[in-house]
Every structure is written in C-alpha cells, then in structure tokens.
Motif scaffolding. Sequence first.
Motif, PDB file in Angstrom:
ATOM      1  N   ALA A 191       0.869  -1.177   0.000  1.00 32.22           N
ATOM      2  CA  ALA A 191       0.000   0.000   0.000  1.00 32.22           C
ATOM      3  C   ALA A 191       0.899   1.218   0.000  1.00 32.22           C
ATOM      4  O   ALA A 191       2.001   1.202   0.581  1.00 32.22           O
ATOM      5  N   GLY A 192       0.453   2.271  -0.661  1.00 29.66           N
ATOM      6  CA  GLY A 192       1.295   3.460  -0.708  1.00 29.66           C
ATOM      7  C   GLY A 192       0.599   4.645  -1.322  1.00 29.66           C
ATOM      8  O   GLY A 192      -0.627   4.646  -1.545  1.00 29.66           O
ATOM      9  N   TRP A 193       1.403   5.648  -1.603  1.00 25.68           N
ATOM     10  CA  TRP A 193       0.896   6.908  -2.169  1.00 25.68           C
ATOM     11  C   TRP A 193       1.885   7.406  -3.211  1.00 25.68           C
ATOM     12  O   TRP A 193       3.094   7.480  -2.950  1.00 25.68           O
ATOM     13  N   TYR A 194       1.368   7.697  -4.395  1.00 26.38           N
ATOM     14  CA  TYR A 194       2.179   8.178  -5.513  1.00 26.38           C
ATOM     15  C   TYR A 194       1.792   9.618  -5.803  1.00 26.38           C
ATOM     16  O   TYR A 194       0.639   9.908  -6.130  1.00 26.38           O
ATOM     17  N   TRP A 195       2.755  10.524  -5.659  1.00 23.36           N
ATOM     18  CA  TRP A 195       2.507  11.963  -5.854  1.00 23.36           C
ATOM     19  C   TRP A 195       3.251  12.451  -7.079  1.00 23.36           C
ATOM     20  O   TRP A 195       4.468  12.377  -7.157  1.00 23.36           O
ATOM     21  N   GLN A 196       2.485  12.941  -8.067  1.00 20.41           N
ATOM     22  CA  GLN A 196       3.060  13.477  -9.295  1.00 20.41           C
ATOM     23  C   GLN A 196       3.205  14.982  -9.134  1.00 20.41           C
ATOM     24  O   GLN A 196       2.240  15.741  -9.271  1.00 20.41           O
ATOM     25  N   ALA A 197       4.415  15.443  -8.836  1.00 22.09           N
ATOM     26  CA  ALA A 197       4.645  16.869  -8.614  1.00 22.09           C
ATOM     27  C   ALA A 197       4.616  17.650  -9.919  1.00 22.09           C
ATOM     28  O   ALA A 197       4.138  18.791  -9.965  1.00 22.09           O
ATOM     29  N   SER A 198       5.138  17.057 -10.984  1.00 27.17           N
ATOM     30  CA  SER A 198       5.152  17.666 -12.307  1.00 27.17           C
ATOM     31  C   SER A 198       5.295  16.559 -13.332  1.00 27.17           C
ATOM     32  O   SER A 198       5.336  15.373 -12.985  1.00 27.17           O
ATOM     33  N   GLU A 199       5.406  16.923 -14.587  1.00 25.39           N
ATOM     34  CA  GLU A 199       5.559  15.911 -15.632  1.00 25.39           C
ATOM     35  C   GLU A 199       6.833  15.100 -15.452  1.00 25.39           C
ATOM     36  O   GLU A 199       6.907  13.933 -15.837  1.00 25.39           O
ATOM     37  N   ASP A 200       7.854  15.702 -14.822  1.00 22.72           N
ATOM     38  CA  ASP A 200       9.154  15.058 -14.713  1.00 22.72           C
ATOM     39  C   ASP A 200       9.530  14.621 -13.306  1.00 22.72           C
ATOM     40  O   ASP A 200      10.555  13.962 -13.124  1.00 22.72           O
ATOM     41  N   ILE A 201       8.736  14.983 -12.302  1.00 20.23           N
ATOM     42  CA  ILE A 201       9.095  14.689 -10.917  1.00 20.23           C
ATOM     43  C   ILE A 201       7.935  14.005 -10.203  1.00 20.23           C
ATOM     44  O   ILE A 201       6.794  14.465 -10.278  1.00 20.23           O
ATOM     45  N   ALA A 202       8.222  12.893  -9.504  1.00 19.62           N
ATOM     46  CA  ALA A 202       7.192  12.168  -8.753  1.00 19.62           C
ATOM     47  C   ALA A 202       7.840  11.504  -7.547  1.00 19.62           C
ATOM     48  O   ALA A 202       9.038  11.216  -7.538  1.00 19.62           O
ATOM     49  N   LEU A 203       7.019  11.260  -6.541  1.00 19.31           N
ATOM     50  CA  LEU A 203       7.473  10.612  -5.314  1.00 19.31           C
ATOM     51  C   LEU A 203       6.542   9.460  -4.988  1.00 19.31           C
ATOM     52  O   LEU A 203       5.319   9.607  -5.037  1.00 19.31           O
ATOM     53  N   ASP A 204       7.117   8.322  -4.649  1.00 21.16           N
ATOM     54  CA  ASP A 204       6.356   7.117  -4.319  1.00 21.16           C
ATOM     55  C   ASP A 204       6.742   6.669  -2.911  1.00 21.16           C
ATOM     56  O   ASP A 204       7.917   6.381  -2.647  1.00 21.16           O
ATOM     57  N   LEU A 205       5.769   6.596  -2.013  1.00 23.41           N
ATOM     58  CA  LEU A 205       6.005   6.186  -0.629  1.00 23.41           C
ATOM     59  C   LEU A 205       5.087   5.019  -0.298  1.00 23.41           C
ATOM     60  O   LEU A 205       3.911   5.024  -0.696  1.00 23.41           O
ATOM     61  N   GLY A 206       5.581   4.019   0.433  1.00 20.89           N
ATOM     62  CA  GLY A 206       4.701   2.904   0.734  1.00 20.89           C
ATOM     63  C   GLY A 206       5.289   1.867   1.675  1.00 20.89           C
ATOM     64  O   GLY A 206       6.408   2.001   2.177  1.00 20.89           O
ATOM     65  N   TYR A 207       4.490   0.831   1.860  1.00 25.56           N
ATOM     66  CA  TYR A 207       4.836  -0.298   2.746  1.00 25.56           C
ATOM     67  C   TYR A 207       4.603  -1.584   1.972  1.00 25.56           C
ATOM     68  O   TYR A 207       3.600  -1.724   1.252  1.00 25.56           O
ATOM     69  N   LEU A 208       5.523  -2.534   2.120  1.00 24.58           N
ATOM     70  CA  LEU A 208       5.508  -3.767   1.344  1.00 24.58           C
ATOM     71  C   LEU A 208       5.753  -4.956   2.266  1.00 24.58           C
ATOM     72  O   LEU A 208       6.739  -4.995   2.999  1.00 24.58           O
ATOM     73  N   LYS A 209       4.832  -5.917   2.241  1.00 28.24           N
ATOM     74  CA  LYS A 209       4.933  -7.121   3.069  1.00 28.24           C
ATOM     75  C   LYS A 209       5.174  -8.327   2.181  1.00 28.24           C
ATOM     76  O   LYS A 209       4.416  -8.590   1.243  1.00 28.24           O
ATOM     77  N   TYR A 210       6.241  -9.101   2.466  1.00 30.85           N
ATOM     78  CA  TYR A 210       6.566 -10.306   1.718  1.00 30.85           C
ATOM     79  C   TYR A 210       6.175 -11.522   2.558  1.00 30.85           C
ATOM     80  O   TYR A 210       6.542 -11.611   3.732  1.00 30.85           O
ATOM     81  N   SER A 211       5.454 -12.460   1.961  1.00 30.68           N
ATOM     82  CA  SER A 211       5.049 -13.649   2.708  1.00 30.68           C
ATOM     83  C   SER A 211       5.270 -14.896   1.850  1.00 30.68           C
ATOM     84  O   SER A 211       5.205 -14.846   0.619  1.00 30.68           O
TER      85      SER A 211
END
Length: 247
Positions: free
Chosen positions: A92-112
């Motif tokens: 689960a996470g959040w993807y923020w598109q600041a501009s056409e060339d810049i973006a930030l992806d933050l999240g949490y990942l569970k491996y099972s």
Amino acid sequence: MNRPQWLIGALLACAPLTSALAIELNQDFALQIDTALVSDYRTRGISQTQNDPAAQLGLTLQHVSGAYLGAWTSNVDYGYDYKTRQEMDYYAGWYWQASEDIALDLGYLKYSYPKESQFNQSDTYAILHAYGFEVAAYYGNDYPTYFGENQANLYTYLAYNAELPAEFKLRVRYGRNDAKDPLYLSGSGDTRDTYHEWEARLSHELLGFDWAVSYIDTDLSQNECRTQFGFGDVCTATVVASVSRSF
C-alpha cells in the motif's frame, strides 16, 4: 534472503512490468493487472528460483488521490527441504506526481511465503523519480537471518531510464544492500555486511507486449553467495529475458 525491488505505485520499477494501462472502474478508482514471464526471477541481483523461469501476476487498485494498494505473486524455489514454492507480496502506498518530470512514491511492502513463514518480512520504501532518474530506499527491521529474527536491512539504488531510437528503452541500475550483521563469508574467512548489484535492461513494446533482456550481476563471490543463500550460482552474472503485459 533478499526480496523484490520492483515497485508499484505508477508501476515504474525494476521488475519486468510495462507502463501503467489501468482499467477504469469509476471516476475515482482504476485497477491495473500486470503479468510477466521471466527466464529467472532475480531481485537485488539474487535468483529466487535457482536460475529457473517464473510466472508473475500483480493487481493494483489505484485512487485518483495517488493512493494505491495491491498484491503480487511469483513462483520461487529456495532448494533443500523448503516447502514454499510461492511468494505473496502485499503493498500500500501513495504516488505523488509533482510535475511531468518529478514524482514521489512512498509505501509499505509485506513479503510472505506460504508454508515457510520464517521467511516473512517487510519494507518501508521511498522512490524519487526525476527527469529519468530514480533514487530509492527500502528499509526493513524484521529480516530473518542466521543471526536471528528481526534484523535490520537497508537497500538503496540509483537508476536511469532512457528513450532510445526505434522506441527501444534502456534502464540501468546500481544498488547496494546493507545488512545489520556480517552475513557474507568469503573463502578466506573475511566477512562483510554489504554487497552491490547492477542491471542493464533493454526493452521494446511489440504486439501489445513488453519484450526485454537484462544483464544482472553482483559483487558477491561464490563462497559469499553459498554461505548466505545456500548456492554459489544464484548471485553470479546472468542474462534474463522477459515478456510482460499490463491491462
């Protein structure tokens, strides 16, 4: 054992996934389905299938706000008497598109890992996309090692994505995996807690599929690889072919 470095969000990452082509569910939600066949499932330079092929499937529910959640699976093979033959990841996470060339992806990942829960672990991640470059960090503090459970691990990488003539795409990546403890034992008896890995990937879209070939390698010796991962050839240089499609 090391786990996937592919990322979700806008589906821009290291695993063989195509560009986002999500199915619109309504005004606010879309579903992306990603499928792939790979000649070897490698993550952070290490084979998860003992150099054998893998079939992979991912489902990502995306919201217009940039929030997303999903699941991804692949077959795995760790040899010996391990019963698990599947990896299931939830994120689960959040993807923020600041501009056409810049973006930030933050999240949490569970491996099972069904039938082998001692391998279960998780990462919190951040990926910055800027003008074709990617800078990423994955941190987990519940990695299992022979030093015990709940060990810390930091994986970072720098990547660059380029558009080539004739609609070919090139991706190059250099990564560093930093464990809390000296997991990697050389033939001379020296140990270290860090190794490096790298990949060069050339891809091209044809007939609705993304076809790719990657060169992948690490700086781990066969003895370092064997003492940590059980086999000396799962860390060595290889060429991985893949075909994938997103819906």
